[in-house]
Design a protein around this motif. Structure first.
Motif, PDB file in Angstrom:
ATOM      1  N   ILE B  38       0.854  -1.208   0.000  1.00  0.00           N
ATOM      2  CA  ILE B  38       0.000   0.000   0.000  1.00  0.00           C
ATOM      3  C   ILE B  38       0.884   1.250   0.000  1.00  0.00           C
ATOM      4  CG2 ILE B  38      -1.578   1.342   1.476  1.00  0.00           C
ATOM      5  CD1 ILE B  38      -2.931  -1.406   2.171  1.00  0.00           C
ATOM      6  N   ASP B  39       1.939   1.225   0.828  1.00  0.00           N
ATOM      7  CA  ASP B  39       2.845   2.381   0.891  1.00  0.00           C
ATOM      8  C   ASP B  39       3.584   2.573  -0.433  1.00  0.00           C
ATOM      9  OD1 ASP B  39       2.052   2.660   3.471  1.00  0.00           O
ATOM     10  OD2 ASP B  39       3.967   2.120   4.398  1.00  0.00           O
ATOM     11  N   GLU B  40       4.138   1.481  -0.954  1.00  0.00           N
ATOM     12  CA  GLU B  40       4.953   1.597  -2.178  1.00  0.00           C
ATOM     13  C   GLU B  40       4.119   2.047  -3.376  1.00  0.00           C
ATOM     14  OE1 GLU B  40       7.089  -2.130  -2.624  1.00  0.00           O
ATOM     15  OE2 GLU B  40       7.908  -1.912  -0.590  1.00  0.00           O
ATOM     16  N   LEU B  41       2.849   1.636  -3.409  1.00  0.00           N
ATOM     17  CA  LEU B  41       1.984   2.049  -4.520  1.00  0.00           C
ATOM     18  C   LEU B  41       1.326   3.403  -4.243  1.00  0.00           C
ATOM     19  CD1 LEU B  41       0.263  -1.390  -5.346  1.00  0.00           C
ATOM     20  CD2 LEU B  41       2.060  -0.269  -6.661  1.00  0.00           C
ATOM     21  N   GLY B  42       1.495   3.923  -3.024  1.00  0.00           N
ATOM     22  CA  GLY B  42       0.933   5.240  -2.682  1.00  0.00           C
ATOM     23  C   GLY B  42      -0.583   5.259  -2.705  1.00  0.00           C
ATOM     24  N   ILE B  43      -1.204   4.203  -2.197  1.00  0.00           N
ATOM     25  CA  ILE B  43      -2.667   4.093  -2.329  1.00  0.00           C
ATOM     26  C   ILE B  43      -3.383   4.081  -0.977  1.00  0.00           C
ATOM     27  CG2 ILE B  43      -2.649   2.981  -4.600  1.00  0.00           C
ATOM     28  CD1 ILE B  43      -2.886   0.259  -3.146  1.00  0.00           C
ATOM     29  N   GLN B  44      -2.700   4.538   0.078  1.00  0.00           N
ATOM     30  CA  GLN B  44      -3.304   4.447   1.418  1.00  0.00           C
ATOM     31  C   GLN B  44      -4.670   5.141   1.489  1.00  0.00           C
ATOM     32  OE1 GLN B  44      -0.946   6.090   4.613  1.00  0.00           O
ATOM     33  NE2 GLN B  44      -2.328   5.331   6.191  1.00  0.00           N
ATOM     34  N   GLU B  45      -4.760   6.347   0.935  1.00  0.00           N
ATOM     35  CA  GLU B  45      -6.017   7.106   1.035  1.00  0.00           C
ATOM     36  C   GLU B  45      -7.038   6.643   0.005  1.00  0.00           C
ATOM     37  OE1 GLU B  45      -5.343  11.300   1.087  1.00  0.00           O
ATOM     38  OE2 GLU B  45      -4.365  11.231   3.054  1.00  0.00           O
ATOM     39  N   ASN B  46      -6.618   5.732  -0.849  1.00  0.00           N
ATOM     40  CA  ASN B  46      -7.483   5.324  -1.960  1.00  0.00           C
ATOM     41  C   ASN B  46      -7.949   3.883  -1.846  1.00  0.00           C
ATOM     42  OD1 ASN B  46      -8.431   6.977  -3.866  1.00  0.00           O
ATOM     43  ND2 ASN B  46      -6.838   6.592  -5.377  1.00  0.00           N
ATOM     44  N   THR B  47      -7.584   3.236  -0.744  1.00  0.00           N
ATOM     45  CA  THR B  47      -7.857   1.806  -0.620  1.00  0.00           C
ATOM     46  C   THR B  47      -8.965   1.548   0.391  1.00  0.00           C
ATOM     47  OG1 THR B  47      -5.568   1.312  -1.198  1.00  0.00           O
ATOM     48  CG2 THR B  47      -6.788  -0.436  -0.092  1.00  0.00           C
ATOM     49  N   ILE B  48      -9.863   0.634   0.053  1.00  0.00           N
ATOM     50  CA  ILE B  48     -10.923   0.224   0.981  1.00  0.00           C
ATOM     51  C   ILE B  48     -10.791  -1.281   1.201  1.00  0.00           C
ATOM     52  CG2 ILE B  48     -13.407   0.135   1.442  1.00  0.00           C
ATOM     53  CD1 ILE B  48     -13.756   2.463  -0.555  1.00  0.00           C
ATOM     54  N   GLY B  49     -10.597  -1.671   2.451  1.00  0.00           N
ATOM     55  CA  GLY B  49     -10.474  -3.085   2.783  1.00  0.00           C
ATOM     56  C   GLY B  49     -11.776  -3.641   3.316  1.00  0.00           C
ATOM     57  N   THR B  50     -11.948  -4.943   3.181  1.00  0.00           N
ATOM     58  CA  THR B  50     -13.066  -5.603   3.856  1.00  0.00           C
ATOM     59  C   THR B  50     -12.453  -6.566   4.863  1.00  0.00           C
ATOM     60  OG1 THR B  50     -13.245  -7.397   2.246  1.00  0.00           O
ATOM     61  CG2 THR B  50     -14.532  -5.426   1.806  1.00  0.00           C
ATOM     62  N   ALA B  51     -12.878  -6.455   6.103  1.00  0.00           N
ATOM     63  CA  ALA B  51     -12.322  -7.294   7.166  1.00  0.00           C
ATOM     64  C   ALA B  51     -13.178  -8.549   7.298  1.00  0.00           C
ATOM     65  CB  ALA B  51     -12.292  -6.524   8.477  1.00  0.00           C
ATOM     66  N   PRO B  52     -12.530  -9.710   7.461  1.00  0.00           N
ATOM     67  CA  PRO B  52     -13.272 -10.974   7.469  1.00  0.00           C
ATOM     68  C   PRO B  52     -13.787 -11.324   8.862  1.00  0.00           C
ATOM     69  CG  PRO B  52     -10.964 -11.442   7.730  1.00  0.00           C
ATOM     70  CD  PRO B  52     -11.081  -9.935   7.645  1.00  0.00           C
ATOM     71  N   VAL B  53     -14.494 -12.451   8.952  1.00  0.00           N
ATOM     72  CA  VAL B  53     -14.729 -13.098  10.235  1.00  0.00           C
ATOM     73  C   VAL B  53     -13.656 -14.174  10.360  1.00  0.00           C
ATOM     74  CG1 VAL B  53     -16.278 -14.629  11.509  1.00  0.00           C
ATOM     75  CG2 VAL B  53     -17.183 -12.624  10.345  1.00  0.00           C
ATOM     76  N   GLY B  54     -13.039 -14.233  11.516  1.00  0.00           N
ATOM     77  CA  GLY B  54     -11.912 -15.137  11.714  1.00  0.00           C
ATOM     78  C   GLY B  54     -10.843 -14.398  12.491  1.00  0.00           C
ATOM     79  N   CYS B  55      -9.635 -14.964  12.536  1.00  0.00           N
ATOM     80  CA  CYS B  55      -8.568 -14.327  13.314  1.00  0.00           C
ATOM     81  C   CYS B  55      -8.282 -12.907  12.854  1.00  0.00           C
ATOM     82  CB  CYS B  55      -7.299 -15.162  13.237  1.00  0.00           C
ATOM     83  SG  CYS B  55      -7.417 -16.673  14.197  1.00  0.00           S
ATOM     84  N   ALA B  56      -8.474 -12.634  11.553  1.00  0.00           N
ATOM     85  CA  ALA B  56      -8.127 -11.307  11.024  1.00  0.00           C
ATOM     86  C   ALA B  56      -9.290 -10.319  11.115  1.00  0.00           C
ATOM     87  CB  ALA B  56      -7.638 -11.434   9.591  1.00  0.00           C
ATOM     88  N   ALA B  57     -10.323 -10.652  11.887  1.00  0.00           N
ATOM     89  CA  ALA B  57     -11.486  -9.750  12.005  1.00  0.00           C
ATOM     90  C   ALA B  57     -11.081  -8.354  12.462  1.00  0.00           C
ATOM     91  CB  ALA B  57     -12.507 -10.338  12.975  1.00  0.00           C
ATOM     92  N   LEU B  58     -10.006  -8.298  13.272  1.00  0.00           N
ATOM     93  CA  LEU B  58      -9.580  -7.001  13.818  1.00  0.00           C
ATOM     94  C   LEU B  58      -8.475  -6.355  12.995  1.00  0.00           C
ATOM     95  CD1 LEU B  58      -9.563  -7.953  17.626  1.00  0.00           C
ATOM     96  CD2 LEU B  58     -11.322  -6.675  16.393  1.00  0.00           C
TER      97      LEU B  58
END
Lengths: 350, 248
Positions: B38-58
């Motif tokens: 995300i940093d190298e592509l310079g897309i931090q303000e342009n990226t939308i993530g979807t958080a799953p259910v599971g260990c990575a929920a947070l």
């Protein structure tokens, strides 16, 4: 636009487009297929998108995604499909995302039938999905009212950041009536930059998380208290039609198509001098409890007529609070109460 | 000239937070790769993530971008709604094996088949982590879990599902690759794959799917080093690394 003769489903679809809805995610189910068909033909031409989801489960999650960016979003389905969407509706409510969901009700339980019904009153007003959440539920009884409700539903959804359900029965979807559909411009709504995803740059690098997960019980309680306050606030959206109630000794209560049939029965009985009126809830949540309580005070009887085995009658009993006897008459999906049956019910009460 | 390399946290990592992940878990490495990309592509303000259910929920507690929480298995549908209404944004799903290969099989197949212009990071650790080590669709034959205590028996539970190979049978998806974070040499390749999968979105190409062979020391009942060895020795023969599709 002049008044044109349109089918209910198509009128709802066109009304949504005229209210600025450019994205529709859905899955085919009878009796509402004309809506996704209409949207698939129209939306690509106005720079929007129609996506036919792999299931109602997926469709409602697409709606959640579209709503999360602050975009006017709609899906439509029928009973069985709404059951599948209920998981997503609970998440949408928990994450406080606006969305408009239309249920063109058919008979149940299970596969039930494809003919009109009002048997999803509980599902719409008491939950369907898990947890303490509420939907704003609006039930039209004419196609013109369906058009107006559809357009306002988008504003209400964004205003409260909450899913709004339009509860229409199969008759509303399949009948034709003259309607006038004009462009609806939303006013005084919160800007999407103030809450939606995809605006981190506009917010000066401040990101936004939309979630319903609160592992800490104190935080979960706070979230629920916040939601509950919002649902209390929604009570001011209560809408109803009071028809010939001023001198009525018998108050009939019905919503949607059943209210149209009841209106004919009331007109006939009035010609015979029988003092009967009707309270027609337009919002099923919030329910017009105060008005119903007022009308029941001094009335001889309250009769509830529904196209189900008796669901709204529970809210009516709670509202009337013992001030008058409450009885119920209805048919399950597929068979509508007739004008004569309703007249006979009222004569039997007298 | 002497070159000085300073080890820093990525800019898109939330300041001062530590993850809740168990020692040796592959989620932490993969999150870091995601942030570096995300940093190298310079897309931090342009990226939308979807958080799953599971260990990575947070995961939204660690990665400083817009996030929407998804119901279990539904992230691909959620991400479809986000990307269709904001095609100018970079959208991804990050899903575990229970999420993606079990409860969300319909959603993952159809997001790939529609060719939605988004990216999926699929963490395969052959077990349900957060619920406490139950059998996953990707659990290996003979592997023990709390719901296959005698080892996975194909007569009862079928064979472990190879998601890359399955999705590669579809005509639409663009980029499908399996990588691992079990050893540094694999981590370098994993980062290249994740970066390419995001670059594809920037280039408005079609759907990209990166499977990451990870581990679960806690639920596998192994120390971290042994768990990474197991990923390489036992998972990789069944789940071969490699590119299954690349826009051809």
């Amino acid at each position: 636009m002049a008044r044109v003769l349109m089918k209910g489903t198509e009128a709802i679809a066109e009304a949504a487009i005229q209210a600025g809805c450019k994205y529709f995610f859905g899955y085919p189910i009878t009796p509402q297929n004309e809506i996704p068909e209409y949207m698939s033909a129209k939306l690509p031409k106005i720079g929007g998108a129609y996506v036919q989801a792999e299931s109602e489960v997926a469709a409602i999650n697409m709606v959640m995604g579209g709503g999360s960016t602050g975009t006017k979003i709609m899906t439509t389905s029928s009973s069985v499909g709404i059951s599948l969407m209920s998981e997503g509706i609970s998440y949408i409510a928990g994450c406080e995302i606006p969305a408009v969901i239309v249920n063109v009700m058919r008979g149940g339980p299970g596969l039930g039938g494809i003919l009109p019904s009002q048997a999803d009153y509980f599902q719409a007003t008491k939950g369907g999905g898990n947890g303490d959440y509420r939907l704003l539920v609006l039930a039209p009884s004419t196609l013109q009212e369906a058009v107006e409700i559809t357009q306002e539903a988008f504003d209400l959804a964004i205003k409260y950041r909450n899913p709004v359900m339009i509860l229409a029965d199969g008759f509303m979807g399949q009948m034709m009536e003259a309607v006038e559909i004009t462009e609806h411009v939303s006013k005084d709504l919160p800007k999407r930059e103030s809450w939606a995803l995809g605006c981190m740059g506009e917010r000066g690098g401040k990101r936004r998380i939309l979630k319903s997960l609160y592992l800490n019980p104190e935080n979960l309680e706070q979230h629920n208290i916040h939601l509950h306050k919002k649902y209390k606030e929604m009570e001011k959206e209560v809408r109803f039609e009071s028809f010939l109630c001023d001198d009525a000794e018998i108050i009939l209560s019905a919503f949607g198509t059943t209210a149209r049939i009841a209106r004919s029965a009331i007109n006939n009985l009035r010609r015979e001098g029988i003092k009967v009126g009707m309270l027609r809830p337009i919002t099923l949540f919030p329910f017009p409890s105060d008005k119903l309580n007022d009308l029941a005070t001094g009335a001889k009887h309250v009769l509830v007529v529904e196209m189900n085995m008796g669901q709204m009658v529970e809210d009516v009993r709670a509202a009337v609070c013992g001030k008058a006897p409450v009885s119920f008459f209805g048919h399950a999906g597929g068979i509508a109460p007739s004008v004569k049956e309703i007249e006979d019910q009222i004569r039997a009460i007298l | 000239m002497k070159e000085t390399k300073i080890y820093e946290r990525p800019k898109s990592w939330v300041d001062g937070v530590h993850t809740h992940y168990c020692p040796g878990c592959g989620h932490g490495i993969t999150h870091r790769l995601l942030c570096e990309v995300i940093d190298e592509l310079g897309i931090q303000e342009n990226t939308i993530g979807t958080a799953p259910v599971g260990c990575a929920a947070l995961m939204y507690d660690y990665i400083d971008i817009d996030f929407c929480e998804a119901a279990h298995g539904r992230a691909p549908a959620l991400a479809t709604g986000i990307k269709r209404t904001r095609p100018d944004k970079i959208v991804f799903t990050y899903q575990g094996d229970g999420d993606l290969a079990s409860i969300g099989t319909a959603e993952i197949i159809h997001v790939a088949n529609r060719g939605e212009k988004l990216t999926t990071i699929f963490i395969n650790n052959a077990i349900y982590g957060m619920t406490g080590g139950q059998m996953a669709p990707t659990t290996l034959i003979g592997q023990k879990s709390t719901t296959c205590p005698f080892g996975r028996d194909p007569e009862l539970a079928g064979y472990p599902m190879r998601m890359c190979e399955m999705l590669a049978t579809l005509e639409t998806p663009g980029y499908i690759i399996r990588v691992s974070v079990a050893k540094p040499k694999y981590v370098i390749e994993a980062k290249k794959a994740i970066k390419k999968a995001f670059q594809n979105q920037i280039d408005r190409k079609g759907y990209s799917f990166v499977e990451v062979l990870s581990n679960c020391p806690t639920n596998w009942g192994m120390p971290p080093v042994e768990a990474f060895e197991w990923t390489e020795s036992t998972m990789m023969p069944h789940y071969p690394l490699g590119v299954f599709k690349d826009f051809k």
